[in-house]
Design an enzyme around this catalytic site. Structure first.
Site, short mmCIF file in Angstrom:
data_model
loop_
_atom_site.label_atom_id
_atom_site.label_comp_id
_atom_site.label_asym_id
_atom_site.label_seq_id
_atom_site.Cartn_x
_atom_site.Cartn_y
_atom_site.Cartn_z
N LEU A 151 37.90 50.71 8.39
CA LEU A 151 37.19 49.47 8.72
C LEU A 151 36.31 48.96 7.59
O LEU A 151 35.77 49.75 6.80
CB LEU A 151 36.35 49.69 9.98
CG LEU A 151 37.13 50.16 11.23
CD1 LEU A 151 36.19 50.29 12.42
CD2 LEU A 151 38.28 49.20 11.57
N HIS A 152 36.15 47.65 7.55
CA HIS A 152 35.28 47.00 6.58
C HIS A 152 34.58 45.83 7.28
O HIS A 152 34.74 45.66 8.51
CB HIS A 152 36.09 46.53 5.36
CG HIS A 152 37.32 45.75 5.72
ND1 HIS A 152 37.28 44.50 6.28
CD2 HIS A 152 38.64 46.08 5.63
CE1 HIS A 152 38.50 44.06 6.49
NE2 HIS A 152 39.36 45.00 6.12
N GLU A 153 33.84 45.05 6.51
CA GLU A 153 33.03 43.95 7.08
C GLU A 153 33.91 42.92 7.82
O GLU A 153 33.43 42.27 8.74
CB GLU A 153 32.31 43.26 5.92
CG GLU A 153 30.83 43.06 6.00
CD GLU A 153 30.11 43.37 7.30
OE1 GLU A 153 29.90 42.41 8.08
OE2 GLU A 153 29.71 44.52 7.54
N GLY A 154 35.18 42.79 7.42
CA GLY A 154 36.08 41.86 8.12
C GLY A 154 36.25 42.30 9.56
O GLY A 154 36.08 41.50 10.50
N HIS A 155 36.56 43.57 9.76
CA HIS A 155 36.68 44.10 11.12
C HIS A 155 35.33 43.97 11.85
O HIS A 155 35.29 43.61 13.03
CB HIS A 155 37.06 45.59 11.10
CG HIS A 155 38.38 45.89 10.44
ND1 HIS A 155 38.47 46.50 9.21
CD2 HIS A 155 39.66 45.69 10.84
CE1 HIS A 155 39.75 46.66 8.88
NE2 HIS A 155 40.49 46.17 9.85
N SER B 255 40.13 43.76 2.73
CA SER B 255 41.34 44.35 3.30
C SER B 255 41.26 45.86 3.17
O SER B 255 40.74 46.37 2.16
CB SER B 255 42.57 43.84 2.54
OG SER B 255 43.68 44.67 2.82
N GLN C 173 50.06 36.18 11.74
CA GLN C 173 49.92 37.11 12.87
C GLN C 173 49.14 36.45 14.02
O GLN C 173 49.53 36.56 15.18
CB GLN C 173 49.19 38.37 12.39
CG GLN C 173 48.76 39.32 13.47
CD GLN C 173 48.19 40.59 12.88
OE1 GLN C 173 48.91 41.39 12.30
NE2 GLN C 173 46.90 40.79 13.01
N GLY D 158 41.66 38.17 13.03
CA GLY D 158 41.16 37.50 11.82
C GLY D 158 42.15 36.48 11.26
O GLY D 158 43.36 36.74 11.24
N GLN E 226 55.28 48.77 12.75
CA GLN E 226 55.14 47.61 11.87
C GLN E 226 55.31 47.98 10.40
O GLN E 226 55.11 47.15 9.52
CB GLN E 226 53.83 46.87 12.12
CG GLN E 226 52.57 47.62 11.74
CD GLN E 226 51.34 46.94 12.30
OE1 GLN E 226 51.12 46.89 13.50
NE2 GLN E 226 50.50 46.39 11.43
#
Ligand code: AMP
Length: 297
Positions: free
Chosen positions: A33-37, A185, A153, A147, A61
């Protein structure tokens, strides 16, 4: 915060929460995980009564030659972050439970799944649509947060939720970037310092395109060529301008468009995009032009 691995236990918890009248916010992730999540989780915590985040690296996937085995797995750090953010449940099923011996059912969203990332990853969206459907069936969310970073997606999940009459609202959240512009990412950690520096050409090219659009450029080819030029030092997979909802390529910019790019960088595949909506008064002017029989878009 509770960690649940078992499908049945997850569903029992969700049913009990719903019986108490609580709304369930859900953030599906593959971990690392990062700030996007984190931005998706914050939105869910703020808006919904209870929040579930899933951490599952979904094998369906990934193609056999892709990075399933080496995909970063940082479960303990992920849980520490999720707890700090106020998540109630981390749902972390294992691959054997999700896809037991004899598993044979897949979800395919036609049309939207056919261009952009599908051209080089034809297996990808079938795997995503399938796992998201399965997670929805277990977590029973009222709202699920995705996101814009993965814009195709998002469009596919929205279509799927609508087509399958799923009782879930799909919320699309903006792209979170590093301070130098690189879209966050989990795969950025594959980049060497030199590759990372080179990758900045992507966001820089998109920023230039944004400025061209804001200045009134409406010719799709001019925008795409400018972005290709800016990304020239990279191994470009695609640069496309499409209708943001249908993912159909457009020549003239009209309504809401998505400018999406993908490039390969060492062992990482990087994607990024911007959305642009032609301002209303501009649309009105274009409509007037159309009425005067001049083709506009
Ligand atoms: P992943 O773990 O890569 O499957 O991503 C889980 C969710 O986080 C997806 O909905 C992604 O679109 C979203 N996400 C990933 N990176 C970002 C970002 N930089 N900004 C916003 N959302 C993101």
């Amino acid at each position: 915060m509770k960690i649940i691995h078992d499908k049945q236990a997850m569903r029992v918890w969700a049913i009990a929460e719903k019986a108490k009248g609580r709304s369930i916010g859900f953030v599906p992730t593959m971990g690392a995980l990062h700030e996007g999540h984190a931005s998706l989780v914050r939105a869910a915590v703020e808006r919904d009564d209870v929040t579930v985040a899933s951490v599952f690296v979904n094998p369906t996937q990934f193609a056999p030659h892709e990075d399933l085995d080496s995909y970063p797995r940082t479960f303990e750090e992920d849980c520490a972050l999720l707890e700090k953010l106020g998540v109630d449940i981390v749902y972390a099923p294992d691959a054997e439970t999700m896809y037991p011996e004899g598993y044979a059912t897949y979800v395919t969203v036609e049309g939207l799944s056919e261009g952009l990332c599908s051209l080089t990853r034809p297996h990808f969206f079938r795997g995503v649509a399938t796992v998201v459907t399965k997670l929805f069936c277990t977590v029973l969310p009222d709202r699920a947060y995705f996101g814009q970073k993965d814009a195709q997606q998002c469009a596919i999940i929205k279509r799927m939720a609508e087509d399958l009459d799923l009782a879930v609202e799909i919320v699309e959240m903006p792209i979170i970037r590093e301070t130098d512009g690189l879209a966050m990412s989990s795969r950025n950690r594959y980049l060497s310092a030199e590759e990372r520096q080179k990758a900045l050409n992507i966001s820089a090219a998109l920023r230039r395109a944004q400025a061209m659009l804001a200045a009134g450029e409406r010719d799709g080819a001019a925008i795409v060529n400018a972005v290709r030029e800016g990304m020239a030092p990279l191994d470009i997979d695609y640069v496309v301008l499409v209708d943001a909802r249908t993912m159909v390529p457009v020549d003239r910019i009209c309504g809401e468009v998505l400018l999406a790019v993908a490039a390969n960088m060492g062992s990482a595949r990087l994607i990024d995009n911007i959305k642009f909506a032609v301002p209303q008064d501009n649309e009105a002017a274009l409509e007037m032009t159309a009425k005067e029989n001049v083709p506009c878009c």
